[in-house]
Design a protein around this motif. Structure first.
Motif, PDB file in Angstrom:
ATOM      1  N   THR A 410       0.751  -1.048   9.181  1.00 36.40           N
ATOM      2  CA  THR A 410       0.473  -0.832   7.759  1.00 36.40           C
ATOM      3  C   THR A 410      -0.947  -0.298   7.591  1.00 36.40           C
ATOM      4  N   ALA A 411      -1.143   0.416   6.497  1.00 41.28           N
ATOM      5  CA  ALA A 411      -2.474   0.921   6.148  1.00 41.28           C
ATOM      6  C   ALA A 411      -2.569   1.033   4.644  1.00 41.28           C
ATOM      7  N   ASP A 412      -3.774   0.826   4.123  1.00 45.45           N
ATOM      8  CA  ASP A 412      -4.023   1.026   2.700  1.00 45.45           C
ATOM      9  C   ASP A 412      -4.524   2.449   2.500  1.00 45.45           C
ATOM     10  N   CYS A 413      -3.762   3.244   1.740  1.00 40.57           N
ATOM     11  CA  CYS A 413      -4.052   4.652   1.545  1.00 40.57           C
ATOM     12  C   CYS A 413      -4.201   4.959   0.061  1.00 40.57           C
ATOM     13  N   VAL A 414      -4.849   6.054  -0.250  1.00 31.35           N
ATOM     14  CA  VAL A 414      -5.084   6.455  -1.636  1.00 31.35           C
ATOM     15  C   VAL A 414      -4.125   7.596  -1.998  1.00 31.35           C
ATOM     16  N   MET A 415      -3.433   7.465  -3.145  1.00 30.88           N
ATOM     17  CA  MET A 415      -2.559   8.530  -3.590  1.00 30.88           C
ATOM     18  C   MET A 415      -3.387   9.768  -3.937  1.00 30.88           C
ATOM     19  N   MET A 416      -2.916  10.937  -3.432  1.00 31.49           N
ATOM     20  CA  MET A 416      -3.620  12.192  -3.675  1.00 31.49           C
ATOM     21  C   MET A 416      -2.801  13.172  -4.523  1.00 31.49           C
ATOM     22  N   TYR A 417      -1.515  13.299  -4.183  1.00 31.40           N
ATOM     23  CA  TYR A 417      -0.644  14.259  -4.865  1.00 31.40           C
ATOM     24  C   TYR A 417       0.714  13.618  -5.107  1.00 31.40           C
ATOM     25  N   ALA A 418       1.430  14.176  -6.081  1.00 31.65           N
ATOM     26  CA  ALA A 418       2.786  13.716  -6.382  1.00 31.65           C
ATOM     27  C   ALA A 418       3.645  14.926  -6.704  1.00 31.65           C
ATOM     28  N   LEU A 483      -5.689   5.124  -7.029  1.00 36.45           N
ATOM     29  CA  LEU A 483      -4.618   4.163  -6.783  1.00 36.45           C
ATOM     30  C   LEU A 483      -4.385   3.984  -5.287  1.00 36.45           C
ATOM     31  N   VAL A 484      -4.388   2.752  -4.842  1.00 36.64           N
ATOM     32  CA  VAL A 484      -4.168   2.426  -3.432  1.00 36.64           C
ATOM     33  C   VAL A 484      -2.716   2.023  -3.220  1.00 36.64           C
ATOM     34  N   LEU A 485      -2.098   2.595  -2.200  1.00 40.34           N
ATOM     35  CA  LEU A 485      -0.736   2.254  -1.805  1.00 40.34           C
ATOM     36  C   LEU A 485      -0.776   1.656  -0.404  1.00 40.34           C
ATOM     37  N   GLU A 486      -0.125   0.520  -0.230  1.00 40.53           N
ATOM     38  CA  GLU A 486       0.035  -0.019   1.122  1.00 40.53           C
ATOM     39  C   GLU A 486       1.231   0.687   1.745  1.00 40.53           C
ATOM     40  N   VAL A 487       0.998   1.371   2.844  1.00 38.36           N
ATOM     41  CA  VAL A 487       2.025   2.178   3.494  1.00 38.36           C
ATOM     42  C   VAL A 487       2.398   1.549   4.825  1.00 38.36           C
ATOM     43  N   ALA A 488       3.695   1.356   5.036  1.00 42.64           N
ATOM     44  CA  ALA A 488       4.191   0.889   6.330  1.00 42.64           C
ATOM     45  C   ALA A 488       4.701   2.092   7.112  1.00 42.64           C
ATOM     46  N   PHE A 489       4.517   2.070   8.429  1.00 41.02           N
ATOM     47  CA  PHE A 489       4.971   3.181   9.258  1.00 41.02           C
ATOM     48  C   PHE A 489       5.215   2.663  10.663  1.00 41.02           C
ATOM     49  N   ASP A 490       6.076   3.374  11.391  1.00 44.29           N
ATOM     50  CA  ASP A 490       6.448   2.913  12.725  1.00 44.29           C
ATOM     51  C   ASP A 490       5.379   3.222  13.767  1.00 44.29           C
ATOM     52  N   SER A 491       4.733   4.372  13.632  1.00 46.45           N
ATOM     53  CA  SER A 491       3.686   4.750  14.575  1.00 46.45           C
ATOM     54  C   SER A 491       2.896   5.906  13.971  1.00 46.45           C
ATOM     55  N   ILE A 492       1.776   6.234  14.596  1.00 45.50           N
ATOM     56  CA  ILE A 492       0.981   7.359  14.124  1.00 45.50           C
ATOM     57  C   ILE A 492       0.529   8.165  15.339  1.00 45.50           C
ATOM     58  N   HIS A 493       0.511   9.497  15.193  1.00 44.00           N
ATOM     59  CA  HIS A 493       0.261  10.381  16.323  1.00 44.00           C
ATOM     60  C   HIS A 493      -0.742  11.460  15.945  1.00 44.00           C
ATOM     61  N   ALA A 521     -10.027   1.538   0.676  1.00 42.25           N
ATOM     62  CA  ALA A 521      -8.865   1.942   1.465  1.00 42.25           C
ATOM     63  C   ALA A 521      -9.291   2.235   2.900  1.00 42.25           C
ATOM     64  N   ASP A 522      -8.319   2.359   3.790  1.00 43.52           N
ATOM     65  CA  ASP A 522      -8.607   2.519   5.210  1.00 43.52           C
ATOM     66  C   ASP A 522      -9.271   3.858   5.527  1.00 43.52           C
ATOM     67  N   ARG A 523      -9.948   3.893   6.665  1.00 45.68           N
ATOM     68  CA  ARG A 523     -10.686   5.062   7.138  1.00 45.68           C
ATOM     69  C   ARG A 523      -9.895   5.803   8.212  1.00 45.68           C
ATOM     70  N   ILE A 524     -10.201   7.061   8.375  1.00 44.62           N
ATOM     71  CA  ILE A 524      -9.534   7.878   9.384  1.00 44.62           C
ATOM     72  C   ILE A 524      -9.743   7.298  10.784  1.00 44.62           C
ATOM     73  N   GLU A 525     -10.967   6.802  11.048  1.00 43.34           N
ATOM     74  CA  GLU A 525     -11.216   6.251  12.377  1.00 43.34           C
ATOM     75  C   GLU A 525     -10.355   5.018  12.652  1.00 43.34           C
ATOM     76  N   THR A 526     -10.057   4.237  11.585  1.00 42.25           N
ATOM     77  CA  THR A 526      -9.167   3.085  11.738  1.00 42.25           C
ATOM     78  C   THR A 526      -7.768   3.548  12.114  1.00 42.25           C
ATOM     79  N   MET A 527      -7.314   4.635  11.477  1.00 43.41           N
ATOM     80  CA  MET A 527      -5.988   5.169  11.774  1.00 43.41           C
ATOM     81  C   MET A 527      -5.929   5.736  13.186  1.00 43.41           C
ATOM     82  N   ARG A 528      -7.016   6.387  13.604  1.00 44.20           N
ATOM     83  CA  ARG A 528      -7.046   6.959  14.956  1.00 44.20           C
ATOM     84  C   ARG A 528      -6.930   5.869  16.018  1.00 44.20           C
ATOM     85  N   ALA A 529      -7.438   4.700  15.709  1.00 45.00           N
ATOM     86  CA  ALA A 529      -7.360   3.592  16.665  1.00 45.00           C
ATOM     87  C   ALA A 529      -5.924   3.110  16.853  1.00 45.00           C
TER      88      ALA A 529
END
Length: 532
Positions: A410-418, A483-493, A521-529
């Motif tokens: 999971t990660a906390d992300c910010v909505m950008m577009y819809a 707006l922050v959305l908690e996003v669940a995902f199986d993996s990130i590449h 919200a979460d940082r790119i470096e957190t996602m890269r980890a």
């Protein structure tokens, strides 16, 4: 065309799956050949009219309707076929009322299949001029194959089976050996002929599927465990000197993976996971040597795969099961015997293109859980638990196979577009792009999702988008980054196609975080980890 257009209208406004199946069944019973066969092909996505694509329809509509009006209407309606069917002007003639009986379904298919790409717009326009709005909608949907009426191919085949009292698995067995408008299939359904047989044809057989493993634990004395790989499930079929690869939905994907097809030369039907070989990776304790799904995605859906693409993303199949050995049907045998047959079969295959999914050794269920928790290989989704005495049966049967997926990230992300949705969601902003913060404070997109939210949450998010829009780009709106959305995902590449350099696998919105400020919200470096 009138009966088919009425069917589509009814399907769009019917929510119940069983009611949809009955509508299709009633249509198939009362409609004569070949109209019903072409309708069934359209409902299953098996009807190909290569001369008519969305761009042809858009260009034709712009020649009859003000382009600005067309774009604005399409933006509001959300579906090109529906927009054009409503805006299409009636031709000048003595009797202005439309007569959609003048264009039959089979006639429309025959005419559109016969024309060249250059002649297709004029032929399509002539037919649209003789149809009412409902008929135009049906024709355009038929031509493009994008019905979007809440029915998939399996549902349509089930509707046929229910209507004529036959086994849907029997329909699946012969489906890929038949061609629209399926006269043999309807003759069998109506008792006028024997069931069609696919002899020496590499046809698709329905997959055996698994139920999610919930609270109950299974006894490892009765069940075998193996890794659930993160590729796409495929069926390899070799018969009559020809090889085909089928996806889980029965789509023929041979052209996208000619290297795998060319390497499979033994008469058999095998079940496995299509993967891409990881560069520089050797086998590990999981069986390894597989890259992430993102690598496989570079080849999916391509009609022509270059030699360079094949070299950069070498595909292979990790095998799970054996359905046929030559002409011998093994599906009634228990899993343990099929596994032994598959192991004995492996030396006959090219080891660069095929390997065997390893079984997981564990003393008990608790130990198996520990092994699962530690698996974060880029190509592992979780585990499969298969009853040792289970036959290979189509669909999901309780108690035979279970899938035990690893817990999502999971990660906390910010909505950008819809962006507006399609079908029932065409009036709502329901597809959301979200991002995380870079070191320089820029918000970079990391994923897009439309799943995971309830109807109530959808309405709330739609209001947020409308009230917080800062820019418009056609059907897309840029929103205030609040707006922050908690996003669940199986993996990130890692991904070269995205500005952030990252791509999520199966993202879905798990929670709306109105309690959390956007800057937290979460940082790119957190996602890269989290990259595996």
């Amino acid at each position: 065309m009138r009966a088919f257009s009425q069917l589509l209208d009814a399907l769009v406004y019917t929510r119940s799956r069983n009611a949809k199946l009955k509508l299709i069944g009633d249509y198939l019973r009362r409609t004569p050949d070949p109209d019903r066969g072409y309708a069934l092909a359209a409902l299953t996505g098996s009807l190909d009219i290569p001369a008519v694509k969305a761009a042809v329809i858009r260009g034709l509509a712009e020649s009859r309707v003000d382009p600005l009006l067309l774009r604005m209407s399409h933006n509001y309606v959300g579906d090109l076929a529906e927009t054009v069917s409503l805006l299409w002007p009636a031709p000048d003639r003595e009797h202005p009322e439309m007569d959609d009986g003048t264009v039959g379904l089979a006639e429309a298919v025959t005419r559109l299949r016969a024309v060249s790409r250059s002649d297709a717009p004029a032929e399509l326009a002539r037919m649209l001029d003789h149809l009412d709005a409902s008929g135009r909608f049906a024709l355009l949907k038929l031509a493009t194959g994008e019905l979007r009426v809440g029915i998939n191919a399996r549902n349509a085949k089930q509707a046929f089976a229910d209507a004529f009292g036959v086994d849907v698995e029997g329909v699946e067995e012969v489906w890929h050996g038949l061609a629209p408008p399926y006269p043999e299939l309807f003759a069998w359904g109506e008792g006028r002929a024997e069931q069609p047989r696919a002899t020496d044809i590499p046809v698709f057989r329905p997959f055996m599927l698994a139920h999610p493993l919930e609270e109950g634990k299974v006894d490892l004395a009765d069940y075998a465990a193996e890794w659930k790989w993160d590729g796409i499930r495929v069926q390899l079929v070799r018969a009559g000197g020809e090889t085909r690869l089928y996806s889980r939905t029965g789509d023929d994907i041979t052209r996208s993976f000619p290297d795998v097809a060319a390497a499979f030369t033994e008469a058999a039907v095998l079940d496995g996971e299509l993967l891409v070989r990881g560069a520089g990776q050797g086998a590990d304790e999981h069986g390894g040597a597989a890259a992430s799904f993102n690598a496989l995605q570079q080849r999916l859906g391509r009609k022509v795969v270059s030699g360079r693409m094949q070299e950069e993303y070498p595909a292979f199949v990790r095998l799970y099961d054996m359905l046929y050995d030559g002409a011998e049907d093994l599906r009634a045998l228990p899993w343990s015997e099929r596994r032994a047959r598959l192991e004995a079969f492996m030396p006959r295959l090219d080891p660069d293109r095929f390997d065997l999914s390893l079984l997981i050794e564990a003393a008990d269920f608790a130990e198996l859980g520990e092994v699962r928790a530690g698996a974060r290989d880029a190509s592992i989704e979780g585990m499969m638990l298969k009853r040792r005495d289970s036959p290979y049966v189509a669909g999901r049967r309780v108690g035979l196979w279970y899938k035990w997926k690893r817990d999502p990230l999971t990660a906390d992300c910010v909505m950008m577009y819809a962006q507006r949705g399609s079908g029932k969601r065409s009036s709502y902003y329901s597809d959301f792009t979200f991002g995380c913060w870079a070191e320089d404070g820029e918000l970079l997109p990391v994923g897009k999702a439309y799943m995971g939210i309830t109807d109530e949450e959808l309405r709330w998010l739609d209001r947020f988008v409308r009230q917080n829009t800062v820019q418009r780009f056609g059907p897309v709106r840029e929103v205030e980054k609040s707006l922050v959305l908690e996003v669940a995902f199986d993996s990130i590449h890692l991904s070269k196609r995205h500005r952030s350099g990252l791509a999520m696998r199966f993202p879905r919105i798990s929670r709306i975080r109105t309690d959390k400020p956007a800057h937290e919200a979460d940082r790119i470096e957190t996602m890269r980890a989290m990259v595996t």
